[in-house]
Design an enzyme around this catalytic site. Sequence first.
Site, mmCIF file in Angstrom:
data_model
loop_
_atom_site.group_PDB
_atom_site.id
_atom_site.type_symbol
_atom_site.label_atom_id
_atom_site.label_comp_id
_atom_site.label_asym_id
_atom_site.label_seq_id
_atom_site.Cartn_x
_atom_site.Cartn_y
_atom_site.Cartn_z
ATOM 1 N N ASN A 411 0.813 -1.210 0.000
ATOM 2 C CA ASN A 411 0.000 0.000 0.000
ATOM 3 C C ASN A 411 0.853 1.268 0.000
ATOM 4 O OD1 ASN A 411 -1.978 1.925 0.323
ATOM 5 N ND2 ASN A 411 -3.168 0.724 1.760
ATOM 6 N N ASP A 412 1.374 1.635 1.148
ATOM 7 C CA ASP A 412 2.108 2.899 1.239
ATOM 8 C C ASP A 412 3.284 2.977 0.271
ATOM 9 O OD1 ASP A 412 0.481 3.942 3.196
ATOM 10 O OD2 ASP A 412 1.657 3.098 4.836
ATOM 11 N N VAL A 413 3.891 1.815 -0.026
ATOM 12 C CA VAL A 413 5.100 1.839 -0.849
ATOM 13 C C VAL A 413 4.808 2.118 -2.320
ATOM 14 C CG1 VAL A 413 6.363 0.309 0.704
ATOM 15 C CG2 VAL A 413 5.100 -0.667 -1.213
ATOM 16 N N VAL A 414 3.518 2.192 -2.707
ATOM 17 C CA VAL A 414 3.194 2.552 -4.089
ATOM 18 C C VAL A 414 2.313 3.812 -4.130
ATOM 19 C CG1 VAL A 414 3.400 0.269 -5.133
ATOM 20 C CG2 VAL A 414 1.262 0.908 -4.036
ATOM 21 N N SER A 452 0.491 3.898 7.282
ATOM 22 C CA SER A 452 0.680 5.314 7.577
ATOM 23 C C SER A 452 -0.652 5.996 7.858
ATOM 24 C CB SER A 452 1.361 6.003 6.402
ATOM 25 O OG SER A 452 0.468 6.051 5.312
#
Lengths: 486, 95
Positions: A411-414, A452
Amino acid sequence: MYTVIALAYLVSACLFILGLKRLQSPVTARRGNQMAALGMLVAVIATLFLYEILTPVEMIAATVVGGGIGAVLARRVEMTSMPELVAVFNGFGGLASALVASAEVARYFSETPAAAEAVTGGAPPLAPLTLTLAVTVAASVLIGTVTFSGSFVAFAKLKGLVSGQPAQFLGMRALTVLLLLGVAAAIGLILYGAYVFAEDSAFLMGGLLGLGGLALILGIFLVIPIGGADMPVVVALLNSYSGLAAAATGFVLDNIVLIISGTLVGVSGLMLTRIMCDAMNRSLWNVLLGGFGGADDDDGPDVEGTTGGTVRETSPADTAILLTYAEQVVIIPGYGMAVAQAQHQVHELAEVLEARGVTVKYGIHPVAGRMPGHMNVLLAEANVSYDQLYEMDEINPEFPNTDVSLVIGANDVVNPAARTKKGSPIYGMPILDADASDTVVVLKRSLRPGYSGVENDLFYNDNTRMLFGDAKESVGELTTEVKALG
Amino acid sequence: MENLIIFVLAAFIGVEILTKVPQTLHTPLMSGANAISGITMVGALVTAGMVGTPVAKWLGALALMVATINVVGGFLVTDRMLKMFTRKPRPPRDD
């Protein structure tokens, strides 16, 4: 006599260094690990034979029991539980170092110098109880004990025994500061106790017990406020502490091989810690203060579609068509893949696609999962060839030439907000540029934001399709659909 | 003093070698390093092996057990992981 031991220790230190060097490539890594194990054997045998150790029964018992537990743990553990196992091992390493330093100090309490020489066999004679020695003992006990209790909190969080949410309560920071002051006082007491040891040994004893107790609580307090997805940093840092504790014990015992290997491990952990922090664009301090994120919190940031866009849902059948007619597919795994244990299904899908002429690559963000390299181990377990695993910097230039990016439980990493939205908690974090590919298919259970707590803009992009459901089932259905296309 | 020198030099060697370990091997690096930090086992052997100081002996024996878990478990699990990191030939293509 001591020369022979020193030489043996030198050999084992060299084997450790050469072994670690072989970890620079997957081709030589296994051999490297074996070299390091050989180094350990050399050090142990040299110690046993050359110090003429006198009470073998207890030692054999301790070694057999310890070795047995270690072997069972190593054999039984599931690859998905590797973060927990590493956390536990970190804790044991810290505990062992603290115990050895304590044992060394215990000798001063029960031995007069003359008696010591008479009974210790070939063991090294007691060094005078200097302030330097007291400092190293304090360091060893402090670091070792903090590592021990901190690691077990990390273990409990990873295992889900304690909530992965950052736990904080009113006055927690004040309490931590008080603990730190207490630790400082205990160290002062140890130093004073070493100074007056000949007249009154109670001060040293009191200081050590106090330090051990406070460090135990401190370790818990340091890890408990840190959230689940920050565990890669915590595990790496505790790894480093366990090494530093061994090095400190090396100073206490005046033992070179302990200092060298402890330092190597300390550096390794610190390096991983830095890589993890850089990959989140957060300072170590920021991570350690904790309280970041909290995906399931009600008081988290606005979960409603702040971007105001609509989400396009897709089906396994449609996605299968997209995948089959693609030239290049990049799979982006995240913690969700580990939770769903979907790695084998993912590999099966990739094989089916490759058989149809599609190039499949895996793009892996450094902080994907719960420890450094977590995704890589899972995919290796599922038989994915390591040359298909690409680091962030290698895969990012590939996205514009990629037809489909398959985001599985990440999720957050993209999240493109990291590039564009100043003021977002994740702004500035390096991400995988999945949105640059022609189509992005996101496999996810719901629209809930990631760790996050930030809404993911990617989900609302025109070229993004959402495939809702459990990752394992969804990937399985995709494979079936692709096969059905003939 | 010599100990401090060794500490600093070992740190430099560590940085030199370890920064080149690829991300793919970071988990085995951690578990392998963990096994190496079980080197405290050597210290434990010395303290556990002595007669005359029961407290030291038992603390040492406990340390020895814990450190051995680390050493044996760490090296074995790392080996198990590294065994899986292989390069496979691509499956044959249909076309």
